[in-house]
Write a protein that holds these residues in place. Structure first.
Motif, PDB file in Angstrom:
ATOM      1  N   ALA A   1       0.830  -1.201   0.000  1.00 57.59           N
ATOM      2  CA  ALA A   1       0.000   0.000   0.000  1.00 57.59           C
ATOM      3  C   ALA A   1       0.865   1.252   0.000  1.00 57.59           C
ATOM      4  CB  ALA A   1      -0.912   0.005   1.221  1.00 57.59           C
TER       5      ALA A   1
ATOM      6  N   CYS B   1       0.597   4.857   1.081  1.00 54.08           N
ATOM      7  CA  CYS B   1      -0.291   5.609   1.952  1.00 54.08           C
ATOM      8  C   CYS B   1       0.047   7.096   1.944  1.00 54.08           C
ATOM      9  CB  CYS B   1      -0.205   5.041   3.359  1.00 54.08           C
ATOM     10  SG  CYS B   1      -0.501   3.259   3.366  1.00 54.08           S
ATOM     11  N   LYS B   2      -0.959   7.922   2.144  1.00 53.47           N
ATOM     12  CA  LYS B   2      -0.780   9.376   2.094  1.00 53.47           C
ATOM     13  C   LYS B   2       0.032   9.904   3.273  1.00 53.47           C
ATOM     14  CE  LYS B   2      -4.900  10.164  -0.632  1.00 53.47           C
ATOM     15  NZ  LYS B   2      -6.241  10.690  -0.690  1.00 53.47           N
TER      16      LYS B   2
ATOM     17  N   CYS C   1      -1.075   4.031   7.442  1.00 54.83           N
ATOM     18  CA  CYS C   1      -2.099   3.758   6.436  1.00 54.83           C
ATOM     19  C   CYS C   1      -3.497   3.729   7.049  1.00 54.83           C
ATOM     20  CB  CYS C   1      -1.833   2.411   5.767  1.00 54.83           C
ATOM     21  SG  CYS C   1      -0.264   2.327   4.906  1.00 54.83           S
TER      22      CYS C   1
ATOM     23  N   LYS D   1      -9.103   2.249   4.697  1.00 53.53           N
ATOM     24  CA  LYS D   1      -9.458   2.200   3.271  1.00 53.53           C
ATOM     25  C   LYS D   1      -8.230   1.907   2.405  1.00 53.53           C
ATOM     26  CE  LYS D   1     -11.675   4.828  -0.470  1.00 53.53           C
ATOM     27  NZ  LYS D   1     -11.443   3.762  -1.378  1.00 53.53           N
ATOM     28  N   GLU D   2      -7.098   2.544   2.692  1.00 52.02           N
ATOM     29  CA  GLU D   2      -5.889   2.313   1.904  1.00 52.02           C
ATOM     30  C   GLU D   2      -5.448   0.849   1.991  1.00 52.02           C
ATOM     31  OE1 GLU D   2      -3.680   6.671   2.075  1.00 52.02           O
ATOM     32  OE2 GLU D   2      -3.555   5.362   3.822  1.00 52.02           O
TER      33      GLU D   2
ATOM     34  N   ASP E   1      -8.172  -1.441   0.190  1.00 51.36           N
ATOM     35  CA  ASP E   1      -8.041  -1.323  -1.269  1.00 51.36           C
ATOM     36  C   ASP E   1      -6.809  -2.068  -1.780  1.00 51.36           C
ATOM     37  OD1 ASP E   1     -10.318   0.233  -1.281  1.00 51.36           O
ATOM     38  OD2 ASP E   1      -9.269   2.132  -1.619  1.00 51.36           O
TER      39      ASP E   1
ATOM     40  N   GLY F   1       1.951  -0.293   5.653  1.00 55.05           N
ATOM     41  CA  GLY F   1       1.584  -0.821   4.345  1.00 55.05           C
ATOM     42  C   GLY F   1       2.386  -2.000   3.835  1.00 55.05           C
TER      43      GLY F   1
END
Length: 120
Positions: free
Chosen positions: A33, A35-36, A40, A43-44, A47, A110
């Motif tokens: 993942a 991640c922003k 994380c 939702k991240e 998904d 992630g």
């Protein structure tokens, strides 16, 4: 003698290409993942697991095709060996009773840390 040296040299040069990544074994934690932030979100992680991990395991024949449509039953954070991780539980009614549940474990940053049918 030259033939033996030539064969040995060829094998030494070719070995890293044969044993490199992508040949069925891991070379450390796999980031699944992006991640922003440093941690994380639910939702991240969800998904990433549904779009990358499950399809990857299906294509490698480690999971049956029926897992592609399995239901996400629960997503929660739990501590394992002192570390907080995401644990995703999938349910597949088409599997045998002992294999109906699949658990995917992902670090909060992630990285895939495990996948099994026990949840532990």
């Amino acid at each position: 003698m030259k033939l033996i040296i030539s064969i040995a040299t060829s094998l030494i040069i070719a070995f890293p290409a044969i044993a490199g990544p992508g040949h069925g074994h891991s070379h450390g934690p796999q980031r699944i993942a992006k991640c922003k932030t440093t941690i994380c979100t639910k939702k991240e992680i969800t998904d990433a697991v549904t779009s990358r991990v499950i399809p990857s395991f299906i294509s490698k024949k480690k999971l049956a095709e029926s897992w592609a449509t399995a239901e996400v039953k629960k997503v929660e954070q739990k501590k394992f060996k002192g570390n907080l991780e995401w644990r995703l539980q999938f349910y597949n009614k088409e599997e045998a009773d002992s294999k109906k549940n699949l658990f995917v474990f992902v670090t909060t940053k992630g990285f895939l840390s495990g996948i099994n049918h026990t949840g532990k």
